[in-house]
Design a protein around this motif. Structure first.
Motif, PDB file in Angstrom:
ATOM      1  N   PRO A   9      12.015  -1.837 -21.386  1.00  6.81           N
ATOM      2  CA  PRO A   9      12.049  -0.803 -22.435  1.00  6.81           C
ATOM      3  C   PRO A   9      13.161  -1.032 -23.453  1.00  6.81           C
ATOM      4  O   PRO A   9      12.960  -0.852 -24.657  1.00  6.81           O
ATOM      5  N   GLN A  10      14.335  -1.438 -22.985  1.00  4.95           N
ATOM      6  CA  GLN A  10      15.464  -1.642 -23.901  1.00  4.95           C
ATOM      7  C   GLN A  10      15.278  -2.871 -24.792  1.00  4.95           C
ATOM      8  O   GLN A  10      16.029  -3.056 -25.739  1.00  4.95           O
ATOM      9  N   ASP A  11      14.248  -3.695 -24.496  1.00  8.28           N
ATOM     10  CA  ASP A  11      13.913  -4.795 -25.402  1.00  8.28           C
ATOM     11  C   ASP A  11      13.123  -4.287 -26.610  1.00  8.28           C
ATOM     12  O   ASP A  11      13.109  -4.914 -27.654  1.00  8.28           O
ATOM     13  N   LEU A  12      12.447  -3.156 -26.436  1.00 10.24           N
ATOM     14  CA  LEU A  12      11.622  -2.584 -27.496  1.00 10.24           C
ATOM     15  C   LEU A  12      12.366  -1.567 -28.343  1.00 10.24           C
ATOM     16  O   LEU A  12      12.035  -1.361 -29.509  1.00 10.24           O
ATOM     17  N   LEU A  13      13.336  -0.897 -27.724  1.00 13.22           N
ATOM     18  CA  LEU A  13      14.022   0.208 -28.388  1.00 13.22           C
ATOM     19  C   LEU A  13      15.507   0.183 -28.074  1.00 13.22           C
ATOM     20  O   LEU A  13      15.897   0.039 -26.921  1.00 13.22           O
ATOM     21  N   ARG A  14      16.294   0.324 -29.113  1.00 13.45           N
ATOM     22  CA  ARG A  14      17.745   0.399 -28.947  1.00 13.45           C
ATOM     23  C   ARG A  14      18.239   1.728 -29.510  1.00 13.45           C
ATOM     24  O   ARG A  14      17.814   2.154 -30.577  1.00 13.45           O
ATOM     25  N   VAL A  15      19.180   2.323 -28.780  1.00  9.96           N
ATOM     26  CA  VAL A  15      19.816   3.548 -29.249  1.00  9.96           C
ATOM     27  C   VAL A  15      21.320   3.337 -29.185  1.00  9.96           C
ATOM     28  O   VAL A  15      21.864   3.025 -28.129  1.00  9.96           O
ATOM     29  N   ASP A  36       7.352   3.985 -27.841  1.00  7.14           N
ATOM     30  CA  ASP A  36       6.018   4.107 -27.268  1.00  7.14           C
ATOM     31  C   ASP A  36       6.125   4.510 -25.799  1.00  7.14           C
ATOM     32  O   ASP A  36       7.218   4.836 -25.324  1.00  7.14           O
ATOM     33  N   LEU A  37       5.019   4.489 -25.103  1.00  9.86           N
ATOM     34  CA  LEU A  37       4.995   4.915 -23.709  1.00  9.86           C
ATOM     35  C   LEU A  37       5.979   4.111 -22.864  1.00  9.86           C
ATOM     36  O   LEU A  37       6.611   4.649 -21.963  1.00  9.86           O
ATOM     37  N   HIS A  38       6.125   2.856 -23.174  1.00 12.28           N
ATOM     38  CA  HIS A  38       6.996   1.982 -22.393  1.00 12.28           C
ATOM     39  C   HIS A  38       8.483   2.200 -22.695  1.00 12.28           C
ATOM     40  O   HIS A  38       9.327   2.057 -21.812  1.00 12.28           O
ATOM     41  N   SER A  39       8.807   2.562 -23.921  1.00 16.01           N
ATOM     42  CA  SER A  39      10.218   2.635 -24.321  1.00 16.01           C
ATOM     43  C   SER A  39      10.765   4.045 -24.515  1.00 16.01           C
ATOM     44  O   SER A  39      11.963   4.216 -24.718  1.00 16.01           O
ATOM     45  N   ALA A  40       9.918   5.042 -24.458  1.00 21.23           N
ATOM     46  CA  ALA A  40      10.361   6.415 -24.738  1.00 21.23           C
ATOM     47  C   ALA A  40      11.468   6.885 -23.802  1.00 21.23           C
ATOM     48  O   ALA A  40      12.299   7.715 -24.188  1.00 21.23           O
ATOM     49  N   SER A  41      11.516   6.349 -22.594  1.00 20.01           N
ATOM     50  CA  SER A  41      12.567   6.753 -21.650  1.00 20.01           C
ATOM     51  C   SER A  41      13.957   6.401 -22.180  1.00 20.01           C
ATOM     52  O   SER A  41      14.926   7.108 -21.903  1.00 20.01           O
ATOM     53  N   VAL A  42      14.054   5.339 -22.959  1.00 20.45           N
ATOM     54  CA  VAL A  42      15.341   4.957 -23.557  1.00 20.45           C
ATOM     55  C   VAL A  42      15.800   6.063 -24.511  1.00 20.45           C
ATOM     56  O   VAL A  42      16.965   6.479 -24.486  1.00 20.45           O
ATOM     57  N   LEU A  43      14.886   6.560 -25.326  1.00 19.17           N
ATOM     58  CA  LEU A  43      15.215   7.644 -26.255  1.00 19.17           C
ATOM     59  C   LEU A  43      15.515   8.931 -25.494  1.00 19.17           C
ATOM     60  O   LEU A  43      16.511   9.608 -25.785  1.00 19.17           O
ATOM     61  N   ASP A  44      14.690   9.256 -24.516  1.00 17.79           N
ATOM     62  CA  ASP A  44      14.918  10.461 -23.703  1.00 17.79           C
ATOM     63  C   ASP A  44      16.294  10.447 -23.050  1.00 17.79           C
ATOM     64  O   ASP A  44      17.012  11.452 -23.077  1.00 17.79           O
ATOM     65  N   ASP A  45      16.649   9.315 -22.454  1.00 21.75           N
ATOM     66  CA  ASP A  45      17.952   9.205 -21.781  1.00 21.75           C
ATOM     67  C   ASP A  45      19.105   9.379 -22.762  1.00 21.75           C
ATOM     68  O   ASP A  45      20.102  10.039 -22.460  1.00 21.75           O
ATOM     69  N   ALA A  46      18.979   8.779 -23.937  1.00 20.92           N
ATOM     70  CA  ALA A  46      20.041   8.892 -24.950  1.00 20.92           C
ATOM     71  C   ALA A  46      20.181  10.331 -25.433  1.00 20.92           C
ATOM     72  O   ALA A  46      21.301  10.836 -25.588  1.00 20.92           O
ATOM     73  N   ILE A  47      19.066  10.993 -25.644  1.00 15.72           N
ATOM     74  CA  ILE A  47      19.101  12.393 -26.090  1.00 15.72           C
ATOM     75  C   ILE A  47      19.719  13.264 -25.012  1.00 15.72           C
ATOM     76  O   ILE A  47      20.598  14.091 -25.294  1.00 15.72           O
ATOM     77  N   SER A  48      19.300  13.082 -23.770  1.00 14.55           N
ATOM     78  CA  SER A  48      19.853  13.874 -22.660  1.00 14.55           C
ATOM     79  C   SER A  48      21.353  13.663 -22.529  1.00 14.55           C
ATOM     80  O   SER A  48      22.110  14.622 -22.343  1.00 14.55           O
ATOM     81  N   GLY A  49      21.783  12.422 -22.643  1.00 18.65           N
ATOM     82  CA  GLY A  49      23.210  12.121 -22.563  1.00 18.65           C
ATOM     83  C   GLY A  49      24.003  12.761 -23.687  1.00 18.65           C
ATOM     84  O   GLY A  49      25.085  13.306 -23.479  1.00 18.65           O
ATOM     85  N   LEU A  68       6.218   5.179 -33.899  1.00 20.13           N
ATOM     86  CA  LEU A  68       6.531   6.402 -33.169  1.00 20.13           C
ATOM     87  C   LEU A  68       5.246   6.954 -32.564  1.00 20.13           C
ATOM     88  O   LEU A  68       4.414   7.509 -33.274  1.00 20.13           O
ATOM     89  N   ALA A  69       5.094   6.778 -31.251  1.00 21.35           N
ATOM     90  CA  ALA A  69       3.935   7.309 -30.543  1.00 21.35           C
ATOM     91  C   ALA A  69       4.157   8.789 -30.242  1.00 21.35           C
ATOM     92  O   ALA A  69       5.264   9.309 -30.386  1.00 21.35           O
ATOM     93  N   SER A  70       3.111   9.443 -29.793  1.00 22.13           N
ATOM     94  CA  SER A  70       3.198  10.878 -29.508  1.00 22.13           C
ATOM     95  C   SER A  70       4.262  11.191 -28.461  1.00 22.13           C
ATOM     96  O   SER A  70       4.898  12.240 -28.531  1.00 22.13           O
ATOM     97  N   GLY A  72       7.108   9.830 -28.243  1.00 24.70           N
ATOM     98  CA  GLY A  72       8.362   9.880 -28.983  1.00 24.70           C
ATOM     99  C   GLY A  72       8.526  11.193 -29.710  1.00 24.70           C
ATOM    100  O   GLY A  72       9.623  11.762 -29.783  1.00 24.70           O
ATOM    101  N   ILE A  73       7.427  11.697 -30.259  1.00 18.69           N
ATOM    102  CA  ILE A  73       7.448  13.002 -30.907  1.00 18.69           C
ATOM    103  C   ILE A  73       7.786  14.078 -29.872  1.00 18.69           C
ATOM    104  O   ILE A  73       8.569  14.986 -30.136  1.00 18.69           O
ATOM    105  N   THR A  74       7.226  13.935 -28.681  1.00 17.94           N
ATOM    106  CA  THR A  74       7.537  14.879 -27.593  1.00 17.94           C
ATOM    107  C   THR A  74       9.022  14.845 -27.271  1.00 17.94           C
ATOM    108  O   THR A  74       9.641  15.896 -27.044  1.00 17.94           O
ATOM    109  N   ALA A  75       9.630  13.664 -27.253  1.00 17.39           N
ATOM    110  CA  ALA A  75      11.070  13.556 -26.986  1.00 17.39           C
ATOM    111  C   ALA A  75      11.879  14.306 -28.042  1.00 17.39           C
ATOM    112  O   ALA A  75      12.876  14.966 -27.716  1.00 17.39           O
ATOM    113  N   LEU A  76      11.453  14.234 -29.289  1.00 17.37           N
ATOM    114  CA  LEU A  76      12.152  14.937 -30.367  1.00 17.37           C
ATOM    115  C   LEU A  76      12.009  16.453 -30.218  1.00 17.37           C
ATOM    116  O   LEU A  76      12.970  17.196 -30.403  1.00 17.37           O
ATOM    117  N   ILE A  77      10.820  16.902 -29.887  1.00 19.80           N
ATOM    118  CA  ILE A  77      10.590  18.334 -29.676  1.00 19.80           C
ATOM    119  C   ILE A  77      11.424  18.824 -28.492  1.00 19.80           C
ATOM    120  O   ILE A  77      12.051  19.891 -28.561  1.00 19.80           O
TER     121      ILE A  77
END
Length: 124
Positions: A9-15, A36-49, A68-70, A72-77
């Motif tokens: 996932p961290q190969d697809l998305l960096r925060v 996307d589905l594979h990398s959204a956890s990287v964004l979720d973890d960064a937001i939670s932190g 930005l897949a759906s 990812g939009i869910t992570a923002l919401i």
């Protein structure tokens, strides 16, 4: 993945987490790559932190996001929904970008406090 090495996932998305010294109480998440589905956890973890530190302002800068897949939009919401009462969450994405278009089509530009420039997020 052709060589047998799975894509992480961290190969697809960096925060990158920034805490500007001149703007105490603010946290900026600079996001780049594909959400996307594979990398959204990287964004979720960064937001939670970031939200765990209870900043007055959390800026999620999606300027360098190319997809930005759906999920990812869910992570923002969820960021907006789980932020404490004293935390403002703002999303940065340039007008006419792929991300801006997705947020426009879903009717979430206002809900997510989307602005085109990071400077706008600080002054809104």
């Amino acid at each position: 993945m052709a060589d047998g090495n799975p894509v992480r996932p961290q190969d697809l998305l960096r925060v990158t987490v920034l805490r500007p010294a001149d703007l105490a109480g603010s946290t900026v998440l600079e996001v780049s790559g594909e959400v996307d589905l594979h990398s959204a956890s990287v964004l979720d973890d960064a937001i939670s932190g970031a939200l765990a530190d209870d900043p007055a302002l959390l800026i999620i800068d999606l300027t360098a996001v190319t997809f930005l897949a759906s999920i990812g939009i869910t992570a923002l919401i969820n960021a907006r929904r789980t932020a404490s009462f004293g935390t403002s969450v703002r999303v940065v994405t340039p007008d006419r970008s792929v991300v801006a278009r997705a947020l426009e089509l879903t009717g979430l530009r206002e809900v997510l406090a989307v602005v085109p420039l990071r400077a706008d997020a600080f002054s809104r």
